[in-house]
Design a protein around this motif. Structure first.
Motif, PDB file in Angstrom:
ATOM      1  N   LEU A 142       0.877  -1.328  -0.216  1.00  0.00           N
ATOM      2  CA  LEU A 142       0.009   0.109  -0.191  1.00  0.00           C
ATOM      3  C   LEU A 142       1.034   1.204  -0.026  1.00  0.00           C
ATOM      4  CD1 LEU A 142      -2.923   0.799   0.117  1.00  0.00           C
ATOM      5  CD2 LEU A 142      -2.849   1.106   2.582  1.00  0.00           C
ATOM      6  N   GLY A 143       0.559   2.177  -0.831  1.00  0.00           N
ATOM      7  CA  GLY A 143       1.201   3.445  -1.055  1.00  0.00           C
ATOM      8  C   GLY A 143       2.202   3.490  -2.310  1.00  0.00           C
ATOM      9  N   HIS A 144       2.469   2.394  -2.964  1.00  0.00           N
ATOM     10  CA  HIS A 144       2.915   2.220  -3.981  1.00  0.00           C
ATOM     11  C   HIS A 144       1.879   2.024  -5.253  1.00  0.00           C
ATOM     12  CE1 HIS A 144       7.216   2.421  -2.810  1.00  0.00           C
ATOM     13  NE2 HIS A 144       6.757   1.755  -1.643  1.00  0.00           N
ATOM     14  N   GLY A 145       2.151   2.680  -6.437  1.00  0.00           N
ATOM     15  CA  GLY A 145       1.241   2.481  -7.602  1.00  0.00           C
ATOM     16  C   GLY A 145       1.479   3.408  -8.640  1.00  0.00           C
ATOM     17  N   TRP A 146       0.830   3.438  -9.628  1.00  0.00           N
ATOM     18  CA  TRP A 146       1.139   4.276 -11.077  1.00  0.00           C
ATOM     19  C   TRP A 146       0.794   5.563 -10.600  1.00  0.00           C
ATOM     20  CZ3 TRP A 146      -1.117   7.220 -14.835  1.00  0.00           C
ATOM     21  CH2 TRP A 146      -0.290   7.315 -16.084  1.00  0.00           C
ATOM     22  N   ARG A 147       1.710   6.875 -10.790  1.00  0.00           N
ATOM     23  CA  ARG A 147       1.428   7.842 -10.525  1.00  0.00           C
ATOM     24  C   ARG A 147       1.565   8.903 -11.865  1.00  0.00           C
ATOM     25  NH1 ARG A 147       2.254   8.645  -4.729  1.00  0.00           N
ATOM     26  NH2 ARG A 147       2.905   6.807  -3.906  1.00  0.00           N
ATOM     27  N   GLY A 148       1.439   8.378 -12.898  1.00  0.00           N
ATOM     28  CA  GLY A 148       1.767   9.179 -14.184  1.00  0.00           C
ATOM     29  C   GLY A 148       0.747  10.318 -14.441  1.00  0.00           C
ATOM     30  N   ALA A 149       0.845  10.920 -15.533  1.00  0.00           N
ATOM     31  CA  ALA A 149       1.564  10.664 -16.685  1.00  0.00           C
ATOM     32  C   ALA A 149       3.087  10.896 -16.565  1.00  0.00           C
ATOM     33  CB  ALA A 149       1.103  11.339 -17.898  1.00  0.00           C
ATOM     34  N   TYR A 150       3.857   9.878 -17.115  1.00  0.00           N
ATOM     35  CA  TYR A 150       5.292   9.943 -16.767  1.00  0.00           C
ATOM     36  C   TYR A 150       5.993  10.695 -18.034  1.00  0.00           C
ATOM     37  CZ  TYR A 150       4.686   6.913 -12.831  1.00  0.00           C
ATOM     38  OH  TYR A 150       4.208   6.474 -11.947  1.00  0.00           O
ATOM     39  N   LEU A 151       5.444  10.866 -19.164  1.00  0.00           N
ATOM     40  CA  LEU A 151       6.094  11.661 -20.322  1.00  0.00           C
ATOM     41  C   LEU A 151       4.886  12.379 -20.654  1.00  0.00           C
ATOM     42  CD1 LEU A 151       7.773   8.967 -22.786  1.00  0.00           C
ATOM     43  CD2 LEU A 151       8.757  10.810 -21.387  1.00  0.00           C
ATOM     44  N   SER A 152       5.001  13.821 -20.528  1.00  0.00           N
ATOM     45  CA  SER A 152       4.076  14.998 -21.007  1.00  0.00           C
ATOM     46  C   SER A 152       4.816  16.170 -21.380  1.00  0.00           C
ATOM     47  CB  SER A 152       3.423  15.106 -19.643  1.00  0.00           C
ATOM     48  OG  SER A 152       2.453  16.300 -20.024  1.00  0.00           O
ATOM     49  N   PRO A 153       4.830  16.549 -22.713  1.00  0.00           N
ATOM     50  CA  PRO A 153       4.109  15.828 -23.663  1.00  0.00           C
ATOM     51  C   PRO A 153       4.765  14.328 -24.096  1.00  0.00           C
ATOM     52  CG  PRO A 153       5.498  17.385 -24.722  1.00  0.00           C
ATOM     53  CD  PRO A 153       5.875  17.611 -23.285  1.00  0.00           C
ATOM     54  N   PHE A 154       3.980  13.641 -24.592  1.00  0.00           N
ATOM     55  CA  PHE A 154       4.524  12.210 -25.104  1.00  0.00           C
ATOM     56  C   PHE A 154       5.629  12.209 -26.089  1.00  0.00           C
ATOM     57  CE2 PHE A 154       3.912   8.287 -27.482  1.00  0.00           C
ATOM     58  CZ  PHE A 154       4.484   7.459 -26.793  1.00  0.00           C
ATOM     59  N   VAL A 155       6.336  11.259 -26.060  1.00  0.00           N
ATOM     60  CA  VAL A 155       7.364  11.289 -27.213  1.00  0.00           C
ATOM     61  C   VAL A 155       6.779  10.338 -28.141  1.00  0.00           C
ATOM     62  CG1 VAL A 155       9.703  10.411 -27.868  1.00  0.00           C
ATOM     63  CG2 VAL A 155       9.427  11.556 -25.606  1.00  0.00           C
ATOM     64  N   GLY A 156       6.802  11.062 -29.476  1.00  0.00           N
ATOM     65  CA  GLY A 156       6.341  10.056 -30.665  1.00  0.00           C
ATOM     66  C   GLY A 156       7.268   9.675 -31.390  1.00  0.00           C
ATOM     67  N   PRO A 157       7.013   9.582 -32.666  1.00  0.00           N
ATOM     68  CA  PRO A 157       8.291   8.877 -33.632  1.00  0.00           C
ATOM     69  C   PRO A 157       9.557   9.697 -33.417  1.00  0.00           C
ATOM     70  CG  PRO A 157       6.498   9.504 -34.789  1.00  0.00           C
ATOM     71  CD  PRO A 157       6.098  10.367 -33.394  1.00  0.00           C
ATOM     72  N   ASP A 158      10.728   8.935 -33.798  1.00  0.00           N
ATOM     73  CA  ASP A 158      12.119   9.392 -33.513  1.00  0.00           C
ATOM     74  C   ASP A 158      12.139  10.692 -34.710  1.00  0.00           C
ATOM     75  OD1 ASP A 158      12.514   8.359 -36.135  1.00  0.00           O
ATOM     76  OD2 ASP A 158      13.952   6.860 -35.359  1.00  0.00           O
ATOM     77  N   PRO A 159      13.149  11.521 -34.667  1.00  0.00           N
ATOM     78  CA  PRO A 159      13.122  12.525 -35.800  1.00  0.00           C
ATOM     79  C   PRO A 159      12.961  12.101 -37.335  1.00  0.00           C
ATOM     80  CG  PRO A 159      14.792  12.872 -34.056  1.00  0.00           C
ATOM     81  CD  PRO A 159      14.163  11.581 -33.902  1.00  0.00           C
ATOM     82  N   TRP A 160      13.283  10.606 -37.746  1.00  0.00           N
ATOM     83  CA  TRP A 160      13.115  10.252 -38.884  1.00  0.00           C
ATOM     84  C   TRP A 160      11.770   9.646 -39.173  1.00  0.00           C
ATOM     85  CZ3 TRP A 160      17.318   9.785 -35.542  1.00  0.00           C
ATOM     86  CH2 TRP A 160      18.153  10.648 -35.810  1.00  0.00           C
ATOM     87  N   GLY A 161      11.052   9.772 -38.352  1.00  0.00           N
ATOM     88  CA  GLY A 161       9.580   9.270 -38.518  1.00  0.00           C
ATOM     89  C   GLY A 161       9.411   7.777 -38.051  1.00  0.00           C
ATOM     90  N   MET A 162      10.340   7.184 -37.296  1.00  0.00           N
ATOM     91  CA  MET A 162      10.394   5.855 -36.944  1.00  0.00           C
ATOM     92  C   MET A 162      10.132   5.403 -35.717  1.00  0.00           C
ATOM     93  SD  MET A 162      11.144   3.935 -39.756  1.00  0.00           S
ATOM     94  CE  MET A 162      10.488   5.392 -40.826  1.00  0.00           C
ATOM     95  N   ARG A 163       9.332   4.210 -35.222  1.00  0.00           N
ATOM     96  CA  ARG A 163       9.362   4.001 -33.948  1.00  0.00           C
ATOM     97  C   ARG A 163      10.351   3.698 -33.154  1.00  0.00           C
ATOM     98  NH1 ARG A 163       4.363  -0.454 -34.414  1.00  0.00           N
ATOM     99  NH2 ARG A 163       3.060   0.925 -35.822  1.00  0.00           N
ATOM    100  N   TYR A 164      10.385   4.489 -31.895  1.00  0.00           N
ATOM    101  CA  TYR A 164      11.665   3.930 -30.887  1.00  0.00           C
ATOM    102  C   TYR A 164      11.091   2.601 -30.312  1.00  0.00           C
ATOM    103  CZ  TYR A 164      13.045   9.032 -30.562  1.00  0.00           C
ATOM    104  OH  TYR A 164      13.574  10.294 -30.998  1.00  0.00           O
ATOM    105  N   ALA A 165      12.328   1.737 -30.189  1.00  0.00           N
ATOM    106  CA  ALA A 165      11.853   0.591 -29.622  1.00  0.00           C
ATOM    107  C   ALA A 165      12.528   0.405 -27.995  1.00  0.00           C
ATOM    108  CB  ALA A 165      12.428  -0.456 -30.555  1.00  0.00           C
ATOM    109  N   VAL A 166      12.088  -0.447 -26.924  1.00  0.00           N
ATOM    110  CA  VAL A 166      12.515  -0.604 -26.042  1.00  0.00           C
ATOM    111  C   VAL A 166      12.671  -1.949 -25.580  1.00  0.00           C
ATOM    112  CG1 VAL A 166      12.659   0.012 -23.327  1.00  0.00           C
ATOM    113  CG2 VAL A 166      11.812   1.793 -24.894  1.00  0.00           C
ATOM    114  N   ASN A 167      13.805  -2.817 -25.527  1.00  0.00           N
ATOM    115  CA  ASN A 167      13.575  -4.084 -25.226  1.00  0.00           C
ATOM    116  C   ASN A 167      13.546  -4.494 -23.680  1.00  0.00           C
ATOM    117  OD1 ASN A 167      16.165  -3.120 -24.375  1.00  0.00           O
ATOM    118  ND2 ASN A 167      17.326  -4.917 -24.929  1.00  0.00           N
ATOM    119  N   SER A 168      12.299  -4.151 -23.331  1.00  0.00           N
ATOM    120  CA  SER A 168      12.021  -3.825 -21.753  1.00  0.00           C
ATOM    121  C   SER A 168      12.078  -5.237 -21.180  1.00  0.00           C
ATOM    122  CB  SER A 168      10.657  -3.463 -21.676  1.00  0.00           C
ATOM    123  OG  SER A 168       9.685  -3.968 -22.477  1.00  0.00           O
TER     124      SER A 168
END
Length: 211
Positions: A142-168
């Motif tokens: 209790l006391g931990h949880g989602w507190r977002g939004a964490y990206l504001s404004p949201f990061v969209g495509p990279d400067p060349w229009g492609m998707r960023y990818a995170v091997n999470s």
């Protein structure tokens, strides 16, 4: 004639400035995404991104709910000739469907859902956890949880229009991992690194998923 000469001399320099600015923007975006993920995981007491953040801790942080690849909006980048990286049989960048869905094979989700909309429904800080197991409680009391939004404004495509990818997937091990020596089953984590990737100016991914 003077203007023509000046233009021919300055044009390459201007293009260099534009290219440098794009590379800088991509680097800053990747750093912002990484920082936001780290903040969210700290808030939620999770070690990796999950597809379904609801329910008790034991059911949240299992391999079936683990996000292997998180992507931004944008066009799908090309994939270069990549070696078999030993994860899920082949390189995920080459095999993944690149769609925001739970399908056959690697689990893919969008960075927007994870960091802005809370679409996986991570529990909020005021939501009681449905577990009393000590190991589970260390992953979210209790006391931990989602507190977002964490990206504001949201990061969209990279400067060349492609998707960023995170091997999470390599952020941490699932609670139902065991102590087997096989990669991906190691209780205390992975030997590969997690990273945020832009395909870059040539719009081709040339890095292995677990490289």
């Amino acid at each position: 004639m003077i203007l023509s000469i000046l233009t021919s001399v300055l044009a390459p320099q201007i293009q260099d400035f534009v290219d440098d600015a794009k590379r800088t923007k991509a680097k800053e975006d990747c750093e912002a995404i990484g920082t936001s993920i780290a903040r969210m995981l700290d808030d939620t007491h999770s070690k990796f991104l999950v597809l379904d953040g609801g329910g008790d801790a034991a059911s949240r942080f299992v391999e079936d709910n683990r996000v292997d690849l998180a992507i931004s909006t944008g066009d799908i980048p090309d994939v270069g000739t990549l070696v078999n990286d030993g994860f899920a049989g082949d390189n995920i960048f080459a095999d993944v469907t690149w769609t925001d869905q739970l399908g056959v094979g690697p689990n893919v989700d969008s960075l927007y859902d994870q960091l802005v909309s809370n679409e996986p429904a991570y529990l909020s800080p005021v939501t009681p956890y449905e577990t009393t197991d000590p190991e589970d409680l260390t992953r979210g009391e209790l006391g931990h949880g989602w507190r977002g939004a964490y990206l504001s404004p949201f990061v969209g495509p990279d400067p060349w229009g492609m998707r960023y990818a995170v091997n999470s997937v390599f952020l941490g091990a699932a609670v139902d991992s065991d102590n087997d020596a096989e990669e991906g089953s190691i209780k205390h984590g992975w030997t590969a690194d997690a990273f945020c990737l832009s395909a870059g100016p040539n719009t081709v991914i040339e890095a292995d998923f677990s490289g």
